[in-house]
Write a protein that holds these residues in place. Structure first.
Motif, PDB file in Angstrom:
ATOM      1  N   GLN A 127       0.824  -1.212   0.000  1.00 44.05           N
ATOM      2  CA  GLN A 127       0.000   0.000   0.000  1.00 44.05           C
ATOM      3  C   GLN A 127       0.856   1.260   0.000  1.00 44.05           C
ATOM      4  O   GLN A 127       0.515   2.257  -0.644  1.00 44.05           O
ATOM      5  CB  GLN A 127      -0.931  -0.004   1.213  1.00 44.05           C
ATOM      6  CG  GLN A 127      -2.003  -1.087   1.162  1.00 44.05           C
ATOM      7  CD  GLN A 127      -2.840  -1.131   2.431  1.00 44.05           C
ATOM      8  OE1 GLN A 127      -2.495  -0.514   3.438  1.00 44.05           O
ATOM      9  NE2 GLN A 127      -3.931  -1.884   2.395  1.00 44.05           N
ATOM     10  N   ASN A 128       1.969   1.208   0.723  1.00 44.06           N
ATOM     11  CA  ASN A 128       2.855   2.366   0.826  1.00 44.06           C
ATOM     12  C   ASN A 128       3.907   2.422  -0.284  1.00 44.06           C
ATOM     13  O   ASN A 128       4.732   3.329  -0.307  1.00 44.06           O
ATOM     14  CB  ASN A 128       3.557   2.369   2.189  1.00 44.06           C
ATOM     15  CG  ASN A 128       2.589   2.567   3.328  1.00 44.06           C
ATOM     16  OD1 ASN A 128       1.654   3.366   3.236  1.00 44.06           O
ATOM     17  ND2 ASN A 128       2.787   1.830   4.423  1.00 44.06           N
ATOM     18  N   LYS A 129       3.874   1.455  -1.167  1.00 44.48           N
ATOM     19  CA  LYS A 129       4.792   1.390  -2.312  1.00 44.48           C
ATOM     20  C   LYS A 129       6.251   1.492  -1.874  1.00 44.48           C
ATOM     21  O   LYS A 129       7.013   2.335  -2.363  1.00 44.48           O
ATOM     22  CB  LYS A 129       4.456   2.486  -3.330  1.00 44.48           C
ATOM     23  CG  LYS A 129       3.100   2.312  -3.987  1.00 44.48           C
ATOM     24  CD  LYS A 129       2.898   3.292  -5.124  1.00 44.48           C
ATOM     25  CE  LYS A 129       1.594   3.013  -5.858  1.00 44.48           C
ATOM     26  NZ  LYS A 129       1.409   3.904  -7.019  1.00 44.48           N
ATOM     27  N   ILE A 130       6.631   0.604  -0.986  1.00 41.11           N
ATOM     28  CA  ILE A 130       7.997   0.596  -0.481  1.00 41.11           C
ATOM     29  C   ILE A 130       8.524  -0.834  -0.422  1.00 41.11           C
ATOM     30  O   ILE A 130       7.771  -1.765  -0.135  1.00 41.11           O
ATOM     31  CB  ILE A 130       8.096   1.264   0.906  1.00 41.11           C
ATOM     32  CG1 ILE A 130       9.554   1.473   1.301  1.00 41.11           C
ATOM     33  CG2 ILE A 130       7.330   0.481   1.964  1.00 41.11           C
ATOM     34  CD1 ILE A 130       9.733   2.386   2.492  1.00 41.11           C
ATOM     35  N   LEU A 131       9.786  -0.994  -0.738  1.00 34.58           N
ATOM     36  CA  LEU A 131      10.420  -2.299  -0.690  1.00 34.58           C
ATOM     37  C   LEU A 131      11.323  -2.397   0.532  1.00 34.58           C
ATOM     38  O   LEU A 131      12.146  -1.498   0.780  1.00 34.58           O
ATOM     39  CB  LEU A 131      11.252  -2.542  -1.961  1.00 34.58           C
ATOM     40  CG  LEU A 131      10.514  -2.509  -3.303  1.00 34.58           C
ATOM     41  CD1 LEU A 131      11.471  -2.849  -4.441  1.00 34.58           C
ATOM     42  CD2 LEU A 131       9.320  -3.442  -3.307  1.00 34.58           C
ATOM     43  N   ALA A 153      11.613  -2.454  -8.357  1.00 28.27           N
ATOM     44  CA  ALA A 153      11.289  -1.092  -7.913  1.00 28.27           C
ATOM     45  C   ALA A 153      10.941  -0.214  -9.106  1.00 28.27           C
ATOM     46  O   ALA A 153       9.985   0.570  -9.068  1.00 28.27           O
ATOM     47  CB  ALA A 153      12.461  -0.502  -7.130  1.00 28.27           C
ATOM     48  N   GLY A 154      11.723  -0.342 -10.183  1.00 23.49           N
ATOM     49  CA  GLY A 154      11.452   0.454 -11.377  1.00 23.49           C
ATOM     50  C   GLY A 154      10.160   0.060 -12.055  1.00 23.49           C
ATOM     51  O   GLY A 154       9.401   0.905 -12.520  1.00 23.49           O
ATOM     52  N   PHE A 158       8.114   1.673  -7.091  1.00 22.66           N
ATOM     53  CA  PHE A 158       8.203   1.636  -5.634  1.00 22.66           C
ATOM     54  C   PHE A 158       9.528   2.262  -5.195  1.00 22.66           C
ATOM     55  O   PHE A 158      10.483   2.346  -5.967  1.00 22.66           O
ATOM     56  CB  PHE A 158       8.160   0.187  -5.121  1.00 22.66           C
ATOM     57  CG  PHE A 158       6.768  -0.377  -4.982  1.00 22.66           C
ATOM     58  CD1 PHE A 158       5.733   0.031  -5.800  1.00 22.66           C
ATOM     59  CD2 PHE A 158       6.502  -1.348  -4.025  1.00 22.66           C
ATOM     60  CE1 PHE A 158       4.461  -0.501  -5.670  1.00 22.66           C
ATOM     61  CE2 PHE A 158       5.232  -1.889  -3.883  1.00 22.66           C
ATOM     62  CZ  PHE A 158       4.204  -1.462  -4.716  1.00 22.66           C
ATOM     63  N   GLU A 159       9.578   2.679  -3.938  1.00 23.58           N
ATOM     64  CA  GLU A 159      10.810   3.194  -3.361  1.00 23.58           C
ATOM     65  C   GLU A 159      11.506   2.102  -2.547  1.00 23.58           C
ATOM     66  O   GLU A 159      10.875   1.142  -2.103  1.00 23.58           O
ATOM     67  CB  GLU A 159      10.525   4.390  -2.451  1.00 23.58           C
ATOM     68  CG  GLU A 159      10.002   5.618  -3.180  1.00 23.58           C
ATOM     69  CD  GLU A 159       9.812   6.798  -2.242  1.00 23.58           C
ATOM     70  OE1 GLU A 159      10.110   6.638  -1.023  1.00 23.58           O
ATOM     71  OE2 GLU A 159       9.381   7.866  -2.704  1.00 23.58           O
ATOM     72  N   LEU A 160      12.815   2.273  -2.373  1.00 21.68           N
ATOM     73  CA  LEU A 160      13.557   1.371  -1.504  1.00 21.68           C
ATOM     74  C   LEU A 160      13.606   1.962  -0.103  1.00 21.68           C
ATOM     75  O   LEU A 160      13.796   3.172   0.058  1.00 21.68           O
ATOM     76  CB  LEU A 160      15.000   1.195  -2.002  1.00 21.68           C
ATOM     77  CG  LEU A 160      15.220   0.730  -3.447  1.00 21.68           C
ATOM     78  CD1 LEU A 160      16.715   0.608  -3.706  1.00 21.68           C
ATOM     79  CD2 LEU A 160      14.523  -0.587  -3.712  1.00 21.68           C
ATOM     80  N   LEU A 203      17.972   4.887 -10.506  1.00 23.82           N
ATOM     81  CA  LEU A 203      18.003   4.181  -9.229  1.00 23.82           C
ATOM     82  C   LEU A 203      19.203   3.243  -9.170  1.00 23.82           C
ATOM     83  O   LEU A 203      19.884   3.141  -8.138  1.00 23.82           O
ATOM     84  CB  LEU A 203      16.704   3.397  -9.028  1.00 23.82           C
ATOM     85  CG  LEU A 203      16.591   2.588  -7.735  1.00 23.82           C
ATOM     86  CD1 LEU A 203      16.753   3.497  -6.507  1.00 23.82           C
ATOM     87  CD2 LEU A 203      15.252   1.856  -7.675  1.00 23.82           C
ATOM     88  N   LEU A 204      19.475   2.576 -10.281  1.00 19.02           N
ATOM     89  CA  LEU A 204      20.635   1.698 -10.352  1.00 19.02           C
ATOM     90  C   LEU A 204      21.921   2.489 -10.109  1.00 19.02           C
ATOM     91  O   LEU A 204      22.850   2.011  -9.440  1.00 19.02           O
ATOM     92  CB  LEU A 204      20.686   1.009 -11.721  1.00 19.02           C
ATOM     93  CG  LEU A 204      21.785  -0.033 -11.949  1.00 19.02           C
ATOM     94  CD1 LEU A 204      21.643  -1.195 -10.976  1.00 19.02           C
ATOM     95  CD2 LEU A 204      21.738  -0.537 -13.396  1.00 19.02           C
ATOM     96  N   ASP A 205      21.946   3.704 -10.616  1.00 20.53           N
ATOM     97  CA  ASP A 205      23.115   4.558 -10.404  1.00 20.53           C
ATOM     98  C   ASP A 205      23.247   4.970  -8.937  1.00 20.53           C
ATOM     99  O   ASP A 205      24.352   5.047  -8.399  1.00 20.53           O
ATOM    100  CB  ASP A 205      23.006   5.797 -11.293  1.00 20.53           C
ATOM    101  CG  ASP A 205      24.239   6.668 -11.233  1.00 20.53           C
ATOM    102  OD1 ASP A 205      25.363   6.133 -11.255  1.00 20.53           O
ATOM    103  OD2 ASP A 205      24.085   7.911 -11.144  1.00 20.53           O
ATOM    104  N   GLU A 206      22.125   5.206  -8.291  1.00 18.44           N
ATOM    105  CA  GLU A 206      22.145   5.629  -6.886  1.00 18.44           C
ATOM    106  C   GLU A 206      22.744   4.570  -5.972  1.00 18.44           C
ATOM    107  O   GLU A 206      23.331   4.904  -4.935  1.00 18.44           O
ATOM    108  CB  GLU A 206      20.718   5.961  -6.422  1.00 18.44           C
ATOM    109  CG  GLU A 206      20.152   7.238  -7.034  1.00 18.44           C
ATOM    110  CD  GLU A 206      18.716   7.472  -6.611  1.00 18.44           C
ATOM    111  OE1 GLU A 206      18.300   6.888  -5.590  1.00 18.44           O
ATOM    112  OE2 GLU A 206      18.000   8.237  -7.297  1.00 18.44           O
ATOM    113  N   VAL A 207      22.615   3.305  -6.359  1.00 18.32           N
ATOM    114  CA  VAL A 207      23.170   2.225  -5.516  1.00 18.32           C
ATOM    115  C   VAL A 207      24.538   1.763  -6.014  1.00 18.32           C
ATOM    116  O   VAL A 207      25.074   0.764  -5.528  1.00 18.32           O
ATOM    117  CB  VAL A 207      22.200   1.017  -5.443  1.00 18.32           C
ATOM    118  CG1 VAL A 207      20.885   1.434  -4.817  1.00 18.32           C
ATOM    119  CG2 VAL A 207      21.987   0.382  -6.819  1.00 18.32           C
TER     120      VAL A 207
END
Length: 440
Positions: A127-131, A153-154, A158-160, A203-207
């Motif tokens: 519901q909160n769209k979070i992993l 996530a993409g 969803f957000e991590l 997102l992949l770049d952020e990690v």
């Protein structure tokens, strides 16, 4: 089938649960679990021998995997509880769930009772769209989860969670221990299916994933382009923008791979105003693609698309968008695919008036559709034999020479080709000279 299987499992005091994507998608999209779709199953309370005996009554099955053993039968992928020693039929469900990667994938649905077990608040995270990860240690048991989580996530937008993001960032280097086919599979999902692949790549770049998987692409962040032609700025930004241009229905793996790497050569050609960057990009691509695949057809197609991706622009700027040049180009690269790559390149910029280039795309496509039936060589080896030539190296040189003349509209039938050979009294030296000319 899974209902009948669940009933058989219950008879020997076991319990069958549907897990993974089917349950997750039910709560996200309100999609009922279809009996003929691919379904992940976990069975508790039975031994491998017991499950194999039951499966044999349903048909042919096979066991695959090394670290994670999976039974395959029809559309079902079945796992049993496991610990460090392998299958453990007496493992309780609370311990077994620790092997799930994410909380949203830790929902266990019992098809016989129509109840869902949710020990880690997976529904709330949906519901909160979070992993979030279920267990830090077991999450890393399969390093592919590091990339699969980014892909998920993409795809779901969803957000991590901060803890999960930190875990992935700290351990992403482990992805290098994964077989390239599995990595390529996740990359294809992103490139082919995601509405905005650029967001997933960000997102992949952020990690730290871009730097590890695609170091040349990562370095392109520092390559600033002329704002007159690229108001979006650096090459990395431009590349990500190009990934979003084609609709999923237009995409293919070679196309998207070519778009992803089409400008990496600008890293080494910045001092020459990027002159020759298409050639350098292809060379760099050929050096790195082996990390992901050995598919020769894919590599050949993508490398050609990279090398020729700027050719439509060059033809336009030199007023050479005509039948002859398009014929010559068409024997080097797939024109329709090239135009898709070029369109992504044109539109993957900041706000510019791209009308002239878009019109050029239409013109090239129109010419190609008109001449594509004219690309088959008119003269073949049998013709040369009938003209008195002996097979050998000279054969190939003559055929190549005549084919170029055909593309240049110097003749339109076999008789005219023979007249050219006889009238010009071609000798090997002249053929070699003409054959060595640079192709358009």
């Amino acid at each position: 089938m899974y209902i009948k299987l669940a009933e058989e499992i219950k008879k020997i005091n076991g319990c069958l649960y549907i897990v993974g994507g089917a349950v997750r998608d039910f709560f996200i999209f309100d999609k009922p679990i279809k009996k003929n779709s691919n379904i992940d199953i976990e069975i508790l309370g039975v031994s491998p021998e017991q499950i194999e005996k039951i499966l044999a009554t349903f048909g042919k099955w096979k066991l695959i995997g090394t670290l994670y053993k999976v039974y395959l039968i029809d559309n079902l992928e079945i796992t049993l509880p496991r610990d460090d020693n392998g299958f453990n039929p007496i493992l309780d469900i609370k311990t077994s769930i620790l092997n799930r990667d994410l909380t949203i994938n830790s929902l266990y649905y019992n098809p016989l009772t129509d109840q869902t077990l949710d020990l880690y608040n997976g529904k709330s995270d949906l519901q909160n769209k979070i992993l979030r990860y279920v267990d830090r240690k077991t999450f890393l048991d399969d390093p592919l989860r590091l990339l699969r989580t980014i892909e998920l996530a993409g795809r779901l937008d969803f957000e991590l969670s901060q803890n999960l993001k930190r875990l992935i960032s700290t351990n992403f280097h482990l992805i290098q221990n994964i077989p390239r086919e599995r990595i390529m599979g996740e990359l294809e999902k992103i490139l082919l299916n995601h509405k905005k692949p650029s967001k997933t790549f960000r997102l992949l770049d952020e990690v730290g994933g871009i730097e590890i998987l695609f170091p040349n692409l990562y370095l392109s962040k520092k390559i600033i382009q002329d704002k007159k032609f690229h108001p979006e700025g650096d090459v990395f930004t431009h590349t990500l923008m190009t990934l979003d241009i084609l609709k999923p229905s237009e995409r293919a793996t070679d196309l998207m791979i070519a778009i992803l790497f089409h400008d990496i050569g600008k890293n080494l050609t910045q001092n020459t105003n990027f002159k020759g960057h298409t050639k350098v990009s292809r060379e760099m691509f050929l050096d790195l693609i082996g990390k992901f695949t050995d598919n020769k057809k894919l590599i050949s197609s993508a490398s050609n698309l990279i090398f020729y991706h700027a050719t439509p622009l060059i033809l336009m700027l030199n007023d050479k968008t005509n039948k002859v040049t398009i014929r010559k180009l068409a024997v080097q690269v797939n024109i329709l695919k090239l135009l898709k790559v070029y369109r992504a390149d044109v539109l993957g910029r900041g706000q510019l008036d791209n009308s002239e280039e878009l019109e050029n795309i239409k013109k090239i496509e129109s010419i190609y559709l008109e001449i594509k039936g004219e690309l088959t060589p008119l003269v073949n080896g049998n013709h040369l034999l009938s003209w008195g030539y002996k097979s050998g190296k000279e054969f190939k040189r003559i055929l190549n020479y005549l084919y170029r003349l055909q593309l240049e509209e110097k003749f339109t039938n076999v008789e005219q080709a023979r007249d050219i050979i006889e009238n010009e009294k071609l000798e090997n030296k002249k053929i070699k000279k003409n054959n060595g000319k640079k192709k358009v």
